[in-house]
Design an enzyme around this catalytic site. Structure first.
Site: not given
Ligand code: ADP
Ligand code: TRP
Length: 320
Positions: A110, A189, A192
């Site tokens: 981070k 992947k 956001k």
């Molecule tokens: P972002 O990558 O959009 O910031 P987060 O890190 O907030 O998403 O993700 C919250 C949860 O959603 C994670 O713990 C993960 O399990 C799931 N997740 C996020 N993106 C994916 C993805 N592309 N494929 C599968 N699971 C995902």
């Protein structure tokens, strides 16, 4: 068996969140005593705009309720409505060594991304341990990225139990390897942070446009195409039945179908699948008092458990 998980209200939920986290969490509510909370204290480490935090917290609540969270089965609440977790965070901090936190790669990742290296960001795993231990959780479903935080939680629980006496249940992580990484518009992947998402409750026109912009290769329209290397097909497969999947795969292989058509099929199946959730979400959005009442009731139920744990912890530490 108590199953607990938390979700940070830090942005609009997308298909990666839905398949990777929401759907499995909603399935688990059939399997045990489920607790799910909106981790707004954790989100404060990255969101500093108060209106944004409020809006995202409300959106997450609406999203989960619309997609099938049953507030009778799942104790659904906002983290900040159980203030005992902050007190517990301090007690746990007193047995947490710096070295344990210094090893956490999520903090380093981070900071590398430009997030301010605050004390809160560093102590994030201790607050997470408090979330889990306050409710004596047995099982914690999380994505792979949270595995280390679960190890930290276990270390803290074991150490506390050794120093003060057996008070905490030592939780097990539940990491679903079967949930594949959902690809985003560019094939990386879906996240956001990469602006490559398909929001689960986005506006129709914008969502259609985003789906039509999914990156594909340049195989000409008439040529045979490989469904197994195509992002559009991978996303379509998440929604399709076996026969729908096979039918589209056959059209890929036969040639004569452009990627535009596959994208249209993806938009249609996605839009139809979420239609009932969309209707439910609109109904809920018109009843903010109902949503507030669900979260308040959830917090009351959660607090009963947290207070029990805190009473014992204070006693063992000599604070009361
Ligand atoms: P972002 O990558 O959009 O910031 P987060 O890190 O907030 O998403 O993700 C919250 C949860 O959603 C994670 O713990 C993960 O399990 C799931 N997740 C996020 N993106 C994916 C993805 N592309 N494929 C599968 N699971 C995902
Ligand atoms: N750190 C988790 C995430 O970013 C969210 C979270 C906070 C959590 N507290 C938790 C998850 C307790 C499981 C249990 O995804």
């Amino acid at each position: 068996m108590r199953i607990l998980s938390g979700i940070q209200p830090s942005g609009k939920l997308h298909l990666g969140n839905y398949f990777g986290m929401m759907k499995p969490a909603l399935e688990l509510q059939q399997k045990g005593d489920a607790y799910l909370f909106i981790a707004n204290f954790h989100a404060l480490t990255t969101v500093s705009n108060p209106q944004e935090l409020r809006d995202h917290s409300r959106d997450v609540a609406l999203d989960f309720l619309a997609c099938g969270l049953d507030p009778e089965k799942t104790v659904f609440f906002r983290q900040s409505d159980v203030p005992e977790v902050c007190e517990l965070t301090w007690y746990l901090s007193c047995v947490t060594t710096m070295g344990l936190l210094e090893r956490c790669h999520s903090y380093k990742d981070k900071v590398d991304k430009g997030i301010l290296p605050t004390h809160a960001l560093f102590a994030y795993p201790v607050l997470m341990a408090a979330d889990i231990l306050a409710y004596q959780s047995n099982l914690v479903p999380v994505g792979k990225d949270q595995k280390q935080h679960l190890e930290v939680t276990r270390d803290i629980a074991i150490r506390f139990n050794n120093v003060y006496g057996p008070v905490f249940t030592v939780p097990e992580p539940f990491i679903q390897d079967s949930v594949a990484v959902v690809p985003g518009l560019d094939g990386h992947k879906m996240s956001k942070s990469y602006d490559n998402t398909i929001e689960i409750f986005g506006d129709e026109k914008k969502t259609r446009k985003r789906i039509m912009s999914i990156v594909t290769d340049s195989t000409p329209l008439e040529a045979s195409k490989n469904p197994d290397t195509c992002n559009v097909f991978a996303l379509f497969s998440l929604f399709a039945s076996e026969s729908e999947r096979e039918a589209l795969a056959a059209r890929y292989r036969a040639g004569g179908m452009g990627y535009g058509e596959a994208k249209k099929a993806l938009f249609e199946i996605f839009w139809a699948r979420f239609e009932p959730f969309r209707v439910k979400r609109a109904e809920l959005a018109a009843q903010p008092d109902y949503v507030d009442a669900v979260l308040r009731r959830g917090a009351e139920r959660a607090r009963v458990e947290a207070v029990k744990t805190l009473d014992r912890v204070r006693h063992l530490m000599g604070v009361n």
